[in-house]
Design an enzyme around this catalytic site. Structure first.
Site, PDB file in Angstrom:
ATOM      1  N   ASP A  29      37.265  42.258  26.027  1.00 21.85           N
ATOM      2  CA  ASP A  29      36.866  41.405  27.142  1.00 21.85           C
ATOM      3  C   ASP A  29      35.796  42.131  27.944  1.00 21.85           C
ATOM      4  O   ASP A  29      35.796  43.380  28.011  1.00 21.85           O
ATOM      5  CB  ASP A  29      38.073  41.093  28.039  1.00 21.85           C
ATOM      6  CG  ASP A  29      37.708  40.143  29.163  1.00 21.85           C
ATOM      7  OD1 ASP A  29      37.498  38.950  28.888  1.00 21.85           O
ATOM      8  OD2 ASP A  29      37.604  40.616  30.310  1.00 21.85           O
ATOM      9  N   GLU A  31      33.477  42.157  31.690  1.00 22.31           N
ATOM     10  CA  GLU A  31      33.150  41.655  33.019  1.00 22.31           C
ATOM     11  C   GLU A  31      31.657  41.853  33.204  1.00 22.31           C
ATOM     12  O   GLU A  31      31.097  42.869  32.764  1.00 22.31           O
ATOM     13  CB  GLU A  31      33.939  42.388  34.108  1.00 22.31           C
ATOM     14  CG  GLU A  31      35.450  42.287  33.965  1.00 22.31           C
ATOM     15  CD  GLU A  31      35.956  40.851  33.974  1.00 22.31           C
ATOM     16  OE1 GLU A  31      35.311  39.990  34.607  1.00 22.31           O
ATOM     17  OE2 GLU A  31      37.012  40.588  33.346  1.00 22.31           O
ATOM     18  N   HIS A 169      40.992  39.313  35.689  1.00 23.93           N
ATOM     19  CA  HIS A 169      39.537  39.476  35.635  1.00 23.93           C
ATOM     20  C   HIS A 169      39.132  40.956  35.631  1.00 23.93           C
ATOM     21  O   HIS A 169      38.058  41.304  36.115  1.00 23.93           O
ATOM     22  CB  HIS A 169      38.854  38.731  36.787  1.00 23.93           C
ATOM     23  CG  HIS A 169      38.923  37.241  36.650  1.00 23.93           C
ATOM     24  ND1 HIS A 169      38.239  36.552  35.672  1.00 23.93           N
ATOM     25  CD2 HIS A 169      39.635  36.329  37.358  1.00 23.93           C
ATOM     26  CE1 HIS A 169      38.508  35.252  35.797  1.00 23.93           C
ATOM     27  NE2 HIS A 169      39.362  35.090  36.800  1.00 23.93           N
ATOM     28  N   ASP A 174      42.766  42.004  30.777  1.00 19.83           N
ATOM     29  CA  ASP A 174      42.584  40.713  30.125  1.00 19.83           C
ATOM     30  C   ASP A 174      42.614  40.854  28.607  1.00 19.83           C
ATOM     31  O   ASP A 174      43.100  39.961  27.891  1.00 19.83           O
ATOM     32  CB  ASP A 174      41.260  40.091  30.561  1.00 19.83           C
ATOM     33  CG  ASP A 174      41.321  39.559  31.995  1.00 19.83           C
ATOM     34  OD1 ASP A 174      42.332  39.811  32.672  1.00 19.83           O
ATOM     35  OD2 ASP A 174      40.346  38.918  32.429  1.00 19.83           O
TER      36      ASP A 174
END
Length: 584
Positions: A29, A31, A169, A174
């Site tokens: 994942d 960000e 998040h 995540d």
């Protein structure tokens, strides 16, 4: 759903059958500072490596995006400018992540977003784009879950169903939640008969009713190398293919992984699949070509019309000329080819005319020109591009030297053609006539490439008998008998067997080949090229050879390499691409 990275190489159907418990997944994942991979940057990467339900390792780091993080992103993720100030930049993090993910299948929730940022980072820092298979848990969930179970497929919603980790998040957290979601979805997919990565890849694209209904056609297909023929209810071939594992390949036509509209249509018409087991993969490749060429199945697009090639012929007459023909005759004429189109043959003829002043008319000129048979020469004679034998300016002996030069250029040494076209291109480029120079380049390429191909083919087709062997990974040898460039026999010698009696038996039962005229006297060009590719693979050994296997010392192969390089840099001015004049 499984999607494939855009730039990935699509696997073959022979690769079906990799069990999911043997697949190493990297669930990751990101960000970021925004939603656009082109305009925004990565602020955090988190990844978990799993196989068979077991966690093998984790990867997590903040990333300095090099730009301020927008306030609303900081509120959403909790990542602030102060947190990334001391973090490494993406150029330091990316190599470590790519190494962590090497050789694995990537998994992400809404994978297009995350993979898009990774691809953009690779492009920005000089790394090749990722070629991993990619599993998108969003699309897989949409396929497997009902609205009653999950009103939507957001990660937070799915994590409440399948994970004890709450997404927040932050990349690693995540990713951990996505691992639990993935395992739950794979368990459900198993109830649909999805047990391999390749089955998972096509799961969301359900097979057509015809594909499901015709699956029984693959039940009796053996697991061996060979050729398969789809036939209609009248026994007419619809499609011919080859495989090193017939059963695996044919089964693939009845799964969701087969998405080609024409082939799905063909499966709906097919009434049976006829397997032809072959001793080796090379035999299967050759048999496929022969069957397609003879049966011309309407759903095959490649190799259906091998007879539609054309040749450039140096005619056998007192004053030879160049002619584009579709048939090789048993005469003393010279032939160059095969060309895939008349246009290519015309281009090659134009290139050869630039180097050798052969006549370009189609009139028959007698051996001796008399007052009665003499006629006025055409404009080419005035331009110095023809010796005008029609007027008697050249006798047969003098003209014969031009014909011999043309034949030598066609068969042995294309350097005069290369030099003549190169000089013309330089003159045109000096006058800034670049389009004309480019046209000449294309004509030269047509001549050189076919000349190099013909010389390579003729090196093998001139050999009456050749036996070669290649070692097999599990022991033993695959052995082929080749006569005049045609595969005459194929067999597999078991490990530990004595080679002499096996080779003798294979040779004794091999096809008797009577060569015809021309450079490819016993097989199509594609078949001979298949054999050449096998002969040139590492480990192949020559067992018996009658004759000499060699290429002309001044052959066109060296010139073809330069032409190919020229086309790789098409922005190079035409007057400079041929630097390094060939030796005469």
């Amino acid at each position: 759903m499984v999607v494939t990275v855009e730039d990935a190489v699509q696997g073959t159907l022979d690769e079906l059958g990799t069990p999911l418990d043997r697949i190493t997944f990297v669930v990751f994942d990101l960000e970021t500072t925004g939603v656009s991979a082109a305009e925004h940057a990565i602020t955090e990467i988190g990844a978990v490596k799993v196989r068979g339900g077991q966690v093998l390792g984790e990867f997590g780091t903040l990333v300095d995006p090099g730009t301020p993080i927008p306030p609303f992103i900081s509120v959403l993720t909790g990542i602030t400018d102060a947190m990334v100030t001391a973090a490494p930049k993406i150029e330091s993090v990316l190599p470590a992540f790519l190494e962590f993910a090497a050789g694995t299948t990537l998994v992400a929730h809404n994978a297009g977003f995350d993979v898009g940022f990774i691809k953009a980072a690779c492009a920005a820092h000089g790394y090749p784009p990722p070629v991993h298979p990619v599993v998108d848990t969003v699309k897989l969930a949409r396929k497997l879950l009902t609205r009653d179970e999950a009103p939507n497929c957001k990660l937070a919603t799915l994590a409440r169903l399948f994970s004890s980790t709450e997404p927040c998040h932050r990349a690693l957290s995540d990713a951990r939640a996505t691992v639990d979601v993935l395992h739950a979805l794979l368990e459900r997919a198993g109830s649909f008969g999805v047990h391999t990565l390749e089955e998972l890849t096509g799961f969301v694209r359900a097979p057509t009713p015809e594909q499901r209904r015709k699956r029984h056609l693959a039940e009796t297909i053996p697991s061996a190398p060979g050729v398969y023929v789809f036939e209609d209810d009248r026994g007419e071939p619809l499609y011919v293919g080859k495989s090193v594992n017939l059963r695996t390949r044919v089964r693939g036509y009845f799964t969701a992984s087969e998405t080609r509209p024409r082939i799905r249509e063909m499966v709906g018409i097919a009434a049976r699949v006829r397997p032809i087991v072959c001793a080796t993969a090379l035999e299967a490749e050759v048999r496929e070509l022969r069957l397609i060429g003879s049966a011309k199945p309407r759903y095959n697009r490649r190799s259906r019309f091998p007879e539609k090639v054309v040749w450039l012929k140096l005619t056998d007459e007192p004053f030879p000329r160049l002619s584009v023909v579709r048939e090789i005759k048993d005469d003393r004429a010279g032939y160059l080819g095969p060309f895939t189109s008349a246009r290519a043959a015309e281009d090659a003829r134009t290139a050869l005319h630039e180097a050798v002043p052969l006549r370009q008319c189609s009139d028959r000129i007698p051996l001796r020109v008399t007052d009665r048979t003499r006629r006025s020469a055409c404009a080419l004679a005035g331009l110095g591009r023809c010796g005008a034998p029609c007027e008697g300016r050249l006798d047969a002996e003098e003209y014969g030297r031009h014909a011999a030069a043309a034949r030598r250029a066609m068969e042995l040494d294309a350097a005069p053609v290369f030099s003549a076209i190169e000089a013309r291109m330089q003159r045109l480029a000096a006058d800034q006539r670049y389009e004309e120079a480019a046209a000449d380049r294309d004509r030269l390429a047509a001549f050189i490439r076919v000349s190099a191909r013909m010389q390579r083919l003729r090196a093998l087709t001139s050999i009456p008998h050749l036996v070669a062997a290649a070692p097999l990974a599990g022991g033993g040898w695959e052995i082929h008998v080749v006569r005049y460039g045609r595969l005459a026999s194929a067999g597999v010698m078991p490990a530990g067997a004595h080679p002499t009696p096996f080779v003798d038996a294979l040779v004794a039962t091999a096809e008797t080949v009577s060569p015809g005229p021309g450079p490819i006297p016993a097989a199509g060009a594609e078949e001979t090229e298949c054999i050449l590719r096998w002969l040139e693979t590492p480990g192949v050994r020559l067992v018996q050879v009658e004759g000499t296997w060699s290429l002309p010392v001044s052959g066109s192969g060296r010139l073809k390499a330069r032409i190919d390089r020229a086309y790789e840099r098409m922005d190079t001015p035409p007057h400079r691409w041929s630097e390094g004049r060939p030796e005469r």
